[in-house]
Design a protein around this motif. Sequence first.
Motif, PDB file in Angstrom:
ATOM      1  N   VAL A 463      -1.477   9.716  -4.151  1.00 42.32           N
ATOM      2  CA  VAL A 463      -2.848   9.635  -3.645  1.00 42.32           C
ATOM      3  C   VAL A 463      -3.018   8.355  -2.824  1.00 42.32           C
ATOM      4  O   VAL A 463      -3.629   8.363  -1.759  1.00 42.32           O
ATOM      5  N   THR A 464      -2.427   7.251  -3.293  1.00 44.46           N
ATOM      6  CA  THR A 464      -2.573   6.014  -2.535  1.00 44.46           C
ATOM      7  C   THR A 464      -1.931   6.138  -1.150  1.00 44.46           C
ATOM      8  O   THR A 464      -2.495   5.683  -0.164  1.00 44.46           O
ATOM      9  N   THR A 465      -0.771   6.792  -1.083  1.00 49.23           N
ATOM     10  CA  THR A 465      -0.145   6.965   0.219  1.00 49.23           C
ATOM     11  C   THR A 465      -1.003   7.869   1.109  1.00 49.23           C
ATOM     12  O   THR A 465      -1.136   7.655   2.310  1.00 49.23           O
ATOM     13  N   VAL A 467      -4.182   8.098   1.051  1.00 55.43           N
ATOM     14  CA  VAL A 467      -5.307   7.302   1.544  1.00 55.43           C
ATOM     15  C   VAL A 467      -4.904   6.590   2.837  1.00 55.43           C
ATOM     16  O   VAL A 467      -5.610   6.637   3.846  1.00 55.43           O
ATOM     17  N   ALA A 468      -3.725   5.971   2.809  1.00 53.40           N
ATOM     18  CA  ALA A 468      -3.254   5.266   4.011  1.00 53.40           C
ATOM     19  C   ALA A 468      -3.076   6.251   5.159  1.00 53.40           C
ATOM     20  O   ALA A 468      -3.467   5.973   6.297  1.00 53.40           O
TER      21      ALA A 468
END
Lengths: 520, 325
Positions: A463-465, A467-468
């Motif tokens: 999920v963090t990737t 977001v980017a």
Amino acid sequence: MLYFAKWKIGLVLAICLAGLFFSVPNAIRGQADTLPSWWQPVTLGLDLQGGSYLLLEVETDVVVREQLEALVESARAELRSARIRYVGLGVEGTSAVVTIPQVDQRDEAGRLLADLDDAVTVTDEADGRFVMALTEEAMLERRNQAVEQSIEIVRKRVDETGTREPTIQRQGQTRIIVELPGVDDPQRIKDLIGRTAKLNFHLVDDRVSPQELNAGQTPPGTEIMPAAENNAGGPPRYAVRKRVEVSGDRLVDAQPNFQDNQPVVSFRFDTAGGSRFGRVTQENVGENLAIVLDGQVISAPVIREPILGGSGVISGRFSVQETQDLALLLRAGALPAPLTVLEERTVGPGLGADSIEAGALASLLGLVLVVVFMIASYGLFGGMAVVALFINLFLLLGALSLLGATLTLPGIAGIVLTMGMAVDANVLIFERMREEARNGRTLMNSIETGFRQAFKAIVDANVTTLVAAGLLFYFGSGPVKGFAVTLSIGIVSSMFTAVMVTRLMVVTWLRRGQHKALPI
Amino acid sequence: MPRLINLVPVDTSIDFMKRRLHALVLSVVLMVAAVVSLGVQQLNFGIDFAGGILVEARMPAEPDMGALRDRLNGLGLGAVSLTHIGEDARDVMIRVQQPEDTTDEQESAALKAIQGVLGDSVEYRRVELVGPKVGGELIEAGIWAVSLSILAIVVYIWFRFEWQFAVGAMVALIHDVLITLGLFSVLRLEFDLTTVAALLTLAGYSINDTVVVYDRVREKLRKFKKLALVDLLNLALNKTLSRTILTSLTTLIAVLSLLFLGGDVLRNFSAALAFGIIIGTYSTVYVAVPILVYFDLRREAVAGEDPEAEAGADGGPAPADKAGG
């Protein structure tokens, strides 16, 4: 946990097959024309297939200025016919101003000015000074209209050049993106869309003497215009009345033609334009009518007789190519405002092909190395991860094709990166299984715990990737956007293949035989 | 069954935390160096950001570079650079950097003049023109993209973990981005739009790595409530070490194949990514995790329901975990 419902197995298989199905057109790209529109290969970006990208800005300040100038002219006419004395009539910034010196005429003047245009607010400042400002909405609408019209006209002009599948779209408030696949030298197109091609007919003001003309002195309502390059044998400057007698908007057709063996452009007005042109020529026989293109006088012939047929010719020192271009521009219509090229990116077909080749080679090598690495590290389970990786690639390609996304060179980099990262989820799972097994869990238990415990980390990490990647899509343009799209789809599909597809394979392996130890 | 490669010894118990002060010094030195380099010689902006013209053309025959350069300089366009590019001797690259007050119209005219010098018989492989206005906007968009993505990632971590983890992740991200920027500044590598894309990707990659270890830290925090924090962090790092190395290697393999085979256009992009993977892995182990020591991690706050704690299958922290690596 280690049980798959029948429908779930069906769903996983269906998704994998769909990915395969929608990737197929990419293998038969040559026959794409014969395939239905929902079953097409992925679109290649301009950086891969070659082509030209132009970012244009519509100079909308010009249309606002023009509207103010028109306002000044109608104010002049109104005040004159009402016999009101005025001074200092002109444009100041984003408003038109006039001063009425006589106190007793100010009320009437205020009324007249207020009635000129609904989109104008008139404020009566001290000492008879009136300020006529366009309302915010009116200006916005005028600018907006100018951009919309410009897009239409750019489209017409580009279409006339025979470019295949151009994309012309608006960007932001005042910008237009033009994408021209397959065009490796956009100079001619830039020349065509860079010209306003505003054609107007003005009367020449014969009260201005040559001395005044040279000194730049003109009576109000008259201005000095330079001669165009193609002007044949006329003076370098003309004093013409600002009032537009007939404008090029009224043209319905324009064609390159010959007159006395000279290339000319013949044109035809619509009914209203034709009758207006007839009336003007009728009332002004013996005067000079200036044909003005983009503020430059092409010629100013004497009106010998009324021209009532609604058609005429523009003659000047033209080459055949120039008459063809001018006719094209007049047919497509004038741009409401000039366009400036802010950004241009052109990739020739040679470099595009080289990029595809380099990208394909890099992907292939990356793929082979990752496959070798995974099998060497995890054996059978590594093999399963490799199968999942291939399915992932098909899903990615299929999704790109189905969504009509554009594959760019950075997009290929996104695919290569996805391959590296896609196995990460599997690495997480397998490492966790090993760890659980070392801690003394049974085979079943370590596999189950491995999947469950790794899943949390996989979701958070991906999920963090994502977001980017999402922000990259929002802020990026062109090729970078393409990269964000492939990366995002790659993350989602790799989570699916790592978690669902690999697990399905591991579960099937468990059920098919008597296994005692983890094969990794 | 053939023996599988084990790149990392099983059940390591390396004392990563022992070297955290050395690492801190190294990181601070690198970051200061990056800031100094960025301040002194800035970034070598490509035309995406600086504005200007780039023409890559294949001449009909190998050109006389001196004569061509003279003719290009004769146009009076400011700083014109002419170089060979690629393997074909006929290929030349022309870059024009015009003064800051150049208008968009002048920019277009300059391109036309260059094409006039090259003549009609060249094959244009790449032509890029970025007006001064757009260049400025692209810089702005790039700064926004990088800052917002760091912020968004931090907020997500805060939401999923605790604020201490979010701070650690943020410091690690800024560390990675800053040092990569510093590398581009020191080596005078061209910094353009695709480099920004690479920066965002490496931010995503680095955080991916960090989150996996954080996830394990959180799990251990719930399980071993009495274990000293330093030992607990070491345990989490050792448990995830093999994964950290394996994933970094597979990704690095893929990126290196791009770097060497992906062609000129992608070279800087892949270089930034390759460096980012290395620095991102380093920052996970030596920045993002050690920084947690400096916060008082309130264990009650992260201790939640954890079925694994009851299952008790985990061997618990062996005494070896406390031994030096």
